[in-house]
Design an enzyme around this catalytic site. Structure first.
Site, mmCIF file in Angstrom:
data_model
loop_
_atom_site.group_PDB
_atom_site.id
_atom_site.type_symbol
_atom_site.label_atom_id
_atom_site.label_comp_id
_atom_site.label_asym_id
_atom_site.label_seq_id
_atom_site.Cartn_x
_atom_site.Cartn_y
_atom_site.Cartn_z
ATOM 1 N N TYR A 39 11.923 5.256 -3.877
ATOM 2 C CA TYR A 39 11.176 4.177 -4.525
ATOM 3 C C TYR A 39 9.757 4.659 -4.745
ATOM 4 C CZ TYR A 39 9.078 -0.376 -5.519
ATOM 5 O OH TYR A 39 8.411 -1.427 -6.129
ATOM 6 N N ASP A 53 5.306 11.735 -3.343
ATOM 7 C CA ASP A 53 4.928 10.342 -3.143
ATOM 8 C C ASP A 53 4.867 10.100 -1.642
ATOM 9 O OD1 ASP A 53 4.761 7.671 -2.744
ATOM 10 O OD2 ASP A 53 6.227 7.115 -4.279
ATOM 11 N N LYS A 96 -0.483 2.449 1.612
ATOM 12 C CA LYS A 96 -0.005 1.871 2.872
ATOM 13 C C LYS A 96 -0.850 2.265 4.094
ATOM 14 C CE LYS A 96 4.404 0.856 0.954
ATOM 15 N NZ LYS A 96 5.390 -0.143 1.092
#
Ligand SMILES: Cc1ncc(COP(=O)(O)O)c(C=O)c1O
Length: 453
Positions: free
Chosen positions: A144, A247, A275
């Protein structure tokens, strides 16, 4: 045992009148529908006042725990100092954060800030297209990377849609959003993780600008790269002249300050962070090799890649990120040793419970992030999970645990996250509750696999 959530239901019902679905991120829609109203350290409280040990961590940013006092203090101090969003020119805070990252993250010579991981992956791919002059990108089935057109596809694609394993080969674009133009879908090639032959296969057929991948797939649990895989990606990127984009939105800062690039010793061309970089405040970063990053400020407008945003490097998340990195650096990074010990205790405890009950289960873990797969081996990619993992058992266990005050996101294969705020007694309480829940699950597992004791 928590069973009813009347106050949560009432809040959701009211919100549904004004918000489509009642929830502001579709990924947050969960069953049971619980409304949380407070969080501190390792704990969450819902609208009824029930307390949970939190392993969801809001999809993983809270690596230090909720409302870490050191980070909160930095934010409050900054606001009391009259810091604001000035929106003209650079700021001292953004410079300080950039310098800290360039000093401690080996993959980053130069860095830009955005608000979310999706914005950062968008910019990384746009930069890759500008630099290479090519348009196609490779994404990983089960990875994702955000909500935009290049990447809102091929996440937890059902086996019935995936069909047989394709290797070497690619899976058709399977959108997780309506509204992605077909023309755009044709630029995206989704392949298995841990599958170098499929990278070469796609590169021989299309002009590839970038391959974007989480170095450890952490949106389908914890799926690690096999030895040589990330190195192989680096070699193929050099051979076929595409940019390798890591990522690290989930892995960066959580597994090491330098992220997986430093853990595995493989340097991507670009890397994206979010995050855990700010322990729950909204900031993300794209960084990498200086000669590539300089395209964001090229004096030639035809070469310059536009990167703009009213809220980029807003002082609140920016100082939160500075404070978070300072916390991560304290005492030679002892926080990483601490969560590794907790993770090890949790993993061994879980393995013992499932072994003792004769349940086919495998715990995959990297430091503070882990996942229990109800299958007999550690998965190597999404196809493997879709084929072998018992989702119904996973989801039933999760729902039982939520009812017992252990909050894991109630969707199969979602990552469990420990934080620096969890204690060994939190882990032990969790293990006790897992054992009780698993005992009631045992028979069901046997029935599904047709095994007898
Ligand atoms: C690996 C990864 N990349 C990108 C994103 C997108 O980040 P955001 O939700 O901040 O846009 C996520 C979000 O979960 C993610 O896990």
């Amino acid at each position: 045992m928590i069973q009813n959530y009347p106050k949560s239901k009432e809040i959701l019902r009211r919100n549904q009148q004004f918000i489509p679905g009642g929830v502001v991120s579709s990924n947050r829609a969960a069953n049971p529908e619980i409304v949380f109203t407070r969080a501190r350290g390792a704990y969450l409280w819902d609208a009824e006042g029930n307390r949970y040990i939190d392993y969801h961590a809001a999809f993983a940013p809270h690596f230090l725990g909720h409302n870490d006092p050191y980070v909160t203090e930095a934010v409050v101090r900054t606001l009391h100092e009259d810091a604001s969003l000035y929106g003209s020119g650079t700021t001292v805070h953004e410079g300080k954060l950039a310098e800290l990252i360039c000093e401690h993250v080996p993959a980053v010579d130069s860095v830009q800030f955005l608000n979310t991981g999706s914005e950062a992956t968008y910019q990384a791919l746009r930069l890759a297209r500008a630099v290479t002059g090519k348009s196609h990108v490779i994404t990983i089935q089960g990875g994702y990377n955000g909500w935009h057109n290049d990447v809102s596809c091929n996440l937890m694609t059902p086996l019935a849609v995936l069909g047989a394993r394709r290797s070497p080969g690619e899976y058709p674009y399977h959108s997780i959003s309506a509204g992605v133009p077909v023309e755009h879908q044709q630029l995206v090639h989704s392949i298995n993780f841990n599958d170098l032959a499929s990278v070469a296969y796609v590169c021989e057929r299309y002009p590839i600008a970038a391959l974007i991948t989480e170095p450890i797939l952490q949106n389908i649990g914890v799926v690690k790269p096999e030895p040589g895989y990330l190195e192989g990606l680096r070699e193929l990127a050099d051979k076929y002249k595409f940019l390798l984009v890591f990522d690290e939105v989930k892995t960066g800062f959580r597994h090491a300050l330098g992220g997986c690039a430093s853990l595995f010793g493989v340097r991507p061309d670009l890397a994206v962070y979010g995050k855990a970089i700010a322990n729950g405040y909204p900031i993300a970063a794209v960084g990498g090799k200086k000669e590539l990053m300089d395209r964001f400020a090229d004096s030639d407008p035809s070469r310059r890649v536009m990167l703009a945003g009213t809220y980029n490097a807003h002082p609140v998340p920016t100082v939160a990120a500075i404070a978070t990195i300072e916390r991560l650096l304290m005492n030679n990074g002892e926080v990483y040793d601490y969560v590794e010990k907790l993770g090890d205790r949790m993993q061994k405890g879980l393995e013992q419970i499932f072994r003792g009950l004769g349940i086919d289960a495998t715990v995959a873990r990297q430091g503070s992030a882990f996942c229990v797969y109800f299958m007999s081996h550690r998965p190597k990619d999404w196809h493997d999970i879709a084929e072998h993992h018992q989702f119904s058992v996973d989801e039933q266990l999760r729902r039982d645990l939520v009812a017992k005050g252990i909050y894991v996101f109630p969707l199969g294969t979602k990552q469990w996250s420990l934080s620096a705020a969890h204690s060994t007694s939190d882990v032990d309480e969790t293990l006790e509750k897992v054992e009780t829940a698993a005992r009631s699950l045992g028979l069901e597992v046997m029935a599904e696999t047709g095994r007898k004791e």
